[in-house]
Design an enzyme around this catalytic site. Structure first.
Site, mmCIF file in Angstrom:
data_model
loop_
_atom_site.group_PDB
_atom_site.id
_atom_site.type_symbol
_atom_site.label_atom_id
_atom_site.label_comp_id
_atom_site.label_asym_id
_atom_site.label_seq_id
_atom_site.Cartn_x
_atom_site.Cartn_y
_atom_site.Cartn_z
ATOM 1 C CG ASP A 16 -2.150 0.848 1.067
ATOM 2 O OD1 ASP A 16 -2.180 1.652 0.129
ATOM 3 O OD2 ASP A 16 -3.076 0.730 1.879
ATOM 4 C CG HIS A 207 -6.150 -0.528 5.525
ATOM 5 N ND1 HIS A 207 -5.015 -1.232 5.161
ATOM 6 C CD2 HIS A 207 -6.228 0.498 4.632
ATOM 7 C CE1 HIS A 207 -4.457 -0.666 4.114
ATOM 8 N NE2 HIS A 207 -5.161 0.393 3.772
ATOM 9 C CG HIS A 209 -5.000 5.321 3.920
ATOM 10 N ND1 HIS A 209 -3.843 5.375 3.178
ATOM 11 C CD2 HIS A 209 -5.529 4.095 3.717
ATOM 12 C CE1 HIS A 209 -3.688 4.225 2.530
ATOM 13 N NE2 HIS A 209 -4.697 3.422 2.839
ATOM 14 C CB CYS A 240 -5.693 4.610 -2.837
ATOM 15 S SG CYS A 240 -6.583 3.814 -4.188
HETATM 16 N N1 COA Z 1 -2.194 -8.844 -13.778
HETATM 17 C C1 COA Z 1 -1.656 -8.697 -15.016
HETATM 18 N N2 COA Z 1 -2.382 -8.550 -16.119
HETATM 19 C C2 COA Z 1 -3.711 -8.552 -15.996
HETATM 20 C C3 COA Z 1 -4.340 -8.679 -14.738
HETATM 21 C C4 COA Z 1 -3.526 -8.833 -13.595
HETATM 22 N N3 COA Z 1 -4.032 -8.974 -12.376
HETATM 23 N N4 COA Z 1 -5.668 -8.639 -14.910
HETATM 24 C C5 COA Z 1 -5.886 -8.501 -16.222
HETATM 25 N N5 COA Z 1 -4.717 -8.452 -16.878
HETATM 26 C C6 COA Z 1 -4.503 -8.337 -18.326
HETATM 27 C C7 COA Z 1 -5.411 -9.283 -19.090
HETATM 28 O O1 COA Z 1 -4.777 -10.539 -19.224
HETATM 29 C C8 COA Z 1 -5.567 -8.551 -20.398
HETATM 30 O O2 COA Z 1 -4.389 -8.741 -21.169
HETATM 31 P P1 COA Z 1 -4.435 -8.812 -22.785
HETATM 32 O O3 COA Z 1 -4.934 -7.499 -23.219
HETATM 33 O O4 COA Z 1 -3.026 -9.090 -23.119
HETATM 34 O O5 COA Z 1 -5.394 -9.946 -23.065
HETATM 35 C C9 COA Z 1 -5.590 -7.082 -19.987
HETATM 36 O O6 COA Z 1 -4.939 -7.041 -18.722
HETATM 37 C C10 COA Z 1 -6.987 -6.502 -19.843
HETATM 38 O O7 COA Z 1 -7.738 -7.347 -18.982
HETATM 39 P P2 COA Z 1 -9.027 -6.812 -18.185
HETATM 40 O O8 COA Z 1 -9.586 -7.940 -17.414
HETATM 41 O O9 COA Z 1 -9.938 -6.103 -19.161
HETATM 42 O O10 COA Z 1 -8.383 -5.818 -17.171
HETATM 43 P P3 COA Z 1 -8.570 -4.257 -17.008
HETATM 44 O O11 COA Z 1 -7.736 -3.552 -18.005
HETATM 45 O O12 COA Z 1 -10.021 -3.926 -16.955
HETATM 46 O O13 COA Z 1 -7.918 -3.991 -15.583
HETATM 47 C C11 COA Z 1 -7.415 -4.646 -13.314
HETATM 48 C C12 COA Z 1 -8.468 -4.581 -14.415
HETATM 49 C C13 COA Z 1 -8.132 -5.033 -12.045
HETATM 50 C C14 COA Z 1 -6.390 -5.684 -13.685
HETATM 51 C C15 COA Z 1 -6.701 -3.270 -13.185
HETATM 52 O O14 COA Z 1 -7.650 -2.253 -13.154
HETATM 53 C C16 COA Z 1 -5.853 -3.207 -11.951
HETATM 54 O O15 COA Z 1 -4.853 -3.881 -11.834
HETATM 55 N N6 COA Z 1 -6.211 -2.360 -10.950
HETATM 56 C C17 COA Z 1 -5.496 -2.320 -9.694
HETATM 57 C C18 COA Z 1 -5.666 -1.031 -9.007
HETATM 58 C C19 COA Z 1 -4.973 -1.033 -7.678
HETATM 59 O O16 COA Z 1 -4.072 -1.809 -7.410
HETATM 60 N N7 COA Z 1 -5.386 -0.119 -6.794
HETATM 61 C C20 COA Z 1 -4.790 0.013 -5.521
HETATM 62 C C21 COA Z 1 -5.204 -1.011 -4.532
HETATM 63 S S1 COA Z 1 -6.539 -0.435 -3.505
HETATM 64 ZN ZN ZN Z 2 -4.873 1.457 1.995
#
Ligand code: COA
Ligand code: ZN
Length: 306
Positions: A16, A207, A209, A240
């Site tokens: 985080d 948790h 902040h 975040c």
């Molecule tokens: N790790 C790596 N690649 C990922 C993945 C993951 N967890 N989840 C999806 N992908 C890849 C897919 O395989 C796909 O690849 P391709 O285009 O080569 O086929 C591509 O990403 C799109 O997949 P999709 O399911 O449509 O994902 P998205 O683009 O809608 O993103 C998340 C969704 C959840 C993966 C993304 O928004 C994310 O990682 N968010 C995290 C935010 C975060 O950490 N916030 C802080 C914590 S509170």
């Molecule tokens: Zn947090």
């Protein structure tokens, strides 16, 4: 004051904390930080995140982190997982605990993981089956549980709904997250009092902040409601990236100081923790909001300097 004998601290700084740092911290330094934290007495450390590397470029080295962190016996090292792809990566890297996360706020969930709450939960159902089959423990975060920077007020019903879903999945613990520091002690006390009967055997963690300086007061309110698991980030690192204006978690050393000064055992060595906070500041190359890092430990009469 009715205080427990001891509490557990979950260190979330390497995940985080670092996820919001724009400047890439070299993998070696992240690992060194995790190794140093492992020597402080902490028993739980969230070390990285299997989210999309484009969403959180800072944590794109998660496979390497999992591979190279030396596991100290007695410590649980956990990893954030947003979806099934994240679990697939976590399974092949080899993890012992994962943390799922979904926002209580529809808009925040959409911005954070680009899907509605319902889709996050649907994905979790498949994740849970696989994780439990592999003997992996699951923590479930309720993000924006105390208020959302986009939607404002979050009704307790929304939090209760997610708790119910997590319990059905078989998580061992639910962590209520005050992602952007909107909570106050009264709100914390009321929400915990309300959800307590629903928790059953499932653990409850808080948790906070410290965006508006209320984190320690919120911790105290939760403690008085019987909560004994609290998250902190070393040095107060973090925020975040998908919540405007978010700042770091309460600093782990500030938490430990408050507990220990009240006679509530944490099992953590405060001097070593302060050293870790100093190192965290060095690797991100800027000052950290921690109080103890600047003030040092409380010195009572007759105490020898370290
Ligand atoms: N790790 C790596 N690649 C990922 C993945 C993951 N967890 N989840 C999806 N992908 C890849 C897919 O395989 C796909 O690849 P391709 O285009 O080569 O086929 C591509 O990403 C799109 O997949 P999709 O399911 O449509 O994902 P998205 O683009 O809608 O993103 C998340 C969704 C959840 C993966 C993304 O928004 C994310 O990682 N968010 C995290 C935010 C975060 O950490 N916030 C802080 C914590 S509170
Ligand atoms: Zn947090």
């Amino acid at each position: 004051m009715n205080l427990p004998k001891s509490v557990s601290i979950v260190e979330v700084g390497p995940r985080d904390g670092l996820q919001n740092e724009a400047h890439f911290v070299p993998t070696d330094q992240k690992i060194e930080l995790i190794h140093r934290l492992s020597e402080t007495g902490l028993k739980r450390i969230e070390i990285t995140s299997f989210v999309h590397p484009k969403a959180i470029p800072q944590l794109q080295d998660s496979e390497e982190i999992i591979k190279r962190v030396k596991r100290k016996p007695g410590i649980v090292y956990s990893t954030l997982v947003p979806n099934e792809k994240g679990l697939e990566r976590a399974l092949s890297a080899g993890v012992e605990e994962i943390a799922l996360f979904v926002s209580a706020s529809e808009i925040h969930n959409q911005r954070n993981v680009r899907m509605p709450i319902e889709d996050s939960l649907k994905g979790f159902r498949n994740i849970a089956v696989q994780a439990l089959a592999h003997g992996i423990r699951m923590r479930g975060y309720v993000v924006t549980a105390f208020g959302c920077p986009y939607e404002g007020k979050i009704t307790p019903e929304k939090v209760e709904f997610i708790i119910k879903e997590y319990k059905a999945l078989g998580v061992h613990e639910i962590a209520l997250g005050d992602t952007t520091g909107m909570a106050n002690p009264l709100m914390v006390s009321r929400l915990i009092e309300r959800i307590k009967p629903q928790m059953g055997e499932t653990g409850l963690a808080l948790h906070f902040h410290d965006t508006r300086g209320t984190a320690l007061a919120n911790v105290l309110a939760a403690l008085q409601q019987g909560v004994t698991v609290f998250d902190g980030a070393i040095g107060g690192l973090g925020g975040c990236p998908y919540a405007q204006g978010a700042s770091g978690n309460v600093a782990t050393e500030d938490l430990v100081n408050m507990f220990e000064e009240m006679g509530v055992e944490t099992g953590v060595d405060l001097s070593k923790l302060i050293e870790c906070a100093r190192y965290a500041g060095e690797i991100i190359g800027k000052g950290l909001p921690s109080h103890l890092l600047h003030s040092g430990k409380v010195r009572w009469e007759g105490m020898k300097p370290d």
